[in-house]
Design an enzyme around this catalytic site. Structure first.
Site, mmCIF file in Angstrom:
data_model
loop_
_atom_site.group_PDB
_atom_site.id
_atom_site.type_symbol
_atom_site.label_atom_id
_atom_site.label_comp_id
_atom_site.label_asym_id
_atom_site.label_seq_id
_atom_site.Cartn_x
_atom_site.Cartn_y
_atom_site.Cartn_z
ATOM 1 N N CYS A 165 43.027 31.790 46.110
ATOM 2 C CA CYS A 165 43.080 31.629 47.512
ATOM 3 C C CYS A 165 41.850 30.506 47.611
ATOM 4 C CB CYS A 165 42.640 32.671 48.112
ATOM 5 S SG CYS A 165 44.096 33.926 48.304
ATOM 6 N N CYS A 198 47.091 30.612 49.972
ATOM 7 C CA CYS A 198 46.447 31.513 50.666
ATOM 8 C C CYS A 198 45.147 31.225 51.104
ATOM 9 C CB CYS A 198 46.560 32.981 50.034
ATOM 10 S SG CYS A 198 45.679 32.925 48.423
#
Ligand code: JS2
Length: 301
Positions: A120, A202
């Site tokens: 992420c 993400c």
């Protein structure tokens, strides 16, 4: 002393043999040469070992070599990947098939073998800024473009296709994508892996755009037409754009221009926050290395 006479120091030849810095330099050079020989030898062995069955063609040789160098050297945490199986899955997507009718499903076996998720907050998209973005990730190893993942690395810069009448892999006489030949092997490959790259992103995601173009953001591009619409709002909370301008060229568009406003609108409609920086400083540093005397760089360096 006449010009042709040697100076006293050189008449006796170098005093006391080779100096210490020279000896150290020679040792370092020898070490570097030995390490390079070992790496090249290891790579050559891997390619030879993996090519145990049957001859491979130009594309197969490159794809296999890239898979091995990526999974054994660049990203050893992926060393369990079976490059021979990956090559076979890659070939199965298009070999002996109509070169204009390749489907997304054709690439699914390859996708299944090559999972390489990006952490992420580390996904970096780009559009019309390929050289600078990869100079950036070449330095900022924490960030990943699609081409810094296994599949993007294997396919970048290559063209490939098959022929229903043979099992050969072509790379020079492949059909160009047009109205009558819409689904070529390379077009579908990049479409599929670009979508997967966006779907798996993400946290905060980033995009480097080219502000020296009239429209840094275009819905006709892979970023603007595929990736932006495949970001998952439940996973991605912010998109941060870096609008970079060529040091020597005029600025065509900036964060406040119409093109970026269109990008902002699309992103916010998808319930993702939008941020924008003109000439993001860490990337600007890379540009200024080649333009250190330019006024905008002198202030930075
Ligand atoms: C054909 C290739 C190649 O965000 C980036 C990447 O993630 C990529 O997936 O798509 C975005 C760049 O594409 P875009 O926005 O159309 O910008 P561009 O400057 O026109 O670059 C087109 C390249 C798309 C992907 N791609 N396509 N053949 O060899 C190849 N290599 C790459 N990276």
């Amino acid at each position: 002393m006449a010009d042709y006479e040697l100076s006293p120091a050189s008449e006796d030849g170098p005093r006391g043999g080779t100096s210490r810095p020279v000896r150290v330099g020679l040792i370092v050079c020898l070490l570097v040469i030995c390490i390079m020989a070992i790496v090249i030898g290891y790579l050559g062995y891997l390619v030879w070992a993996q090519r145990s069955s049957g001859p491979t063609d130009y594309v197969s040789g490159i794809v296999l070599g890239r898979c091995l160098s990526f999974t054994r050297i660049a990203r050893p945490e992926l060393r369990d990947k079976d490059c021979k199986k990956i090559l076979d899955a890659f070939k199965s997507a298009f070999v002996s098939k109509d070169p204009c009718s390749i489907t997304r499903e054709d690439y699914q076996p390859l996708i299944n073998l090559t999972a390489d998720p990006v952490p992420c907050d580390k996904s970096l998209f780009w559009s019309r800024s390929k050289e600078l973005v990869h100079e950036y990730t070449g330095i900022q190893k924490e960030m990943f473009t699609l081409e810094d993942t296994l599949l993007g690395y294997m396919g970048d810069g290559l063209t490939w296709c098959g022929d229903p009448r043979t099992s050969e892999i072509k790379h020079e006489s492949c059909p160009h994508r047009n109205e009558t030949c819409n689904s070529t092997a390379t077009y579908v490959f990049w479409n599929v892996i670009s979508q997967k790259f966006a779907e798996s992103a993400c946290g905060t995601v980033y995009v480097m755009l080219n502000g020296s173009r009239d429209t840094p953001f275009s819905k006709a591009s892979t970023f603007g037409g595929v990736e932006i619409f495949n970001l998952r709002p439940e996973k991605v909370h912010t998109l941060q754009a870096w609008v970079m301008h060529n040091v020597e060229a005029v600025s065509r568009d900036t964060c406040s221009g119409s093109s970026i406003r269109e990008l902002k609108s699309i992103v916010e409609q998808r319930k993702i926050s939008f941020e924008c920086y003109n000439d993001y400083r860490p990337a600007r540093f890379i540009q200024c290395v080649k333009h250190s005397s330019h006024p905008t760089c002198r202030a930075l360096l």
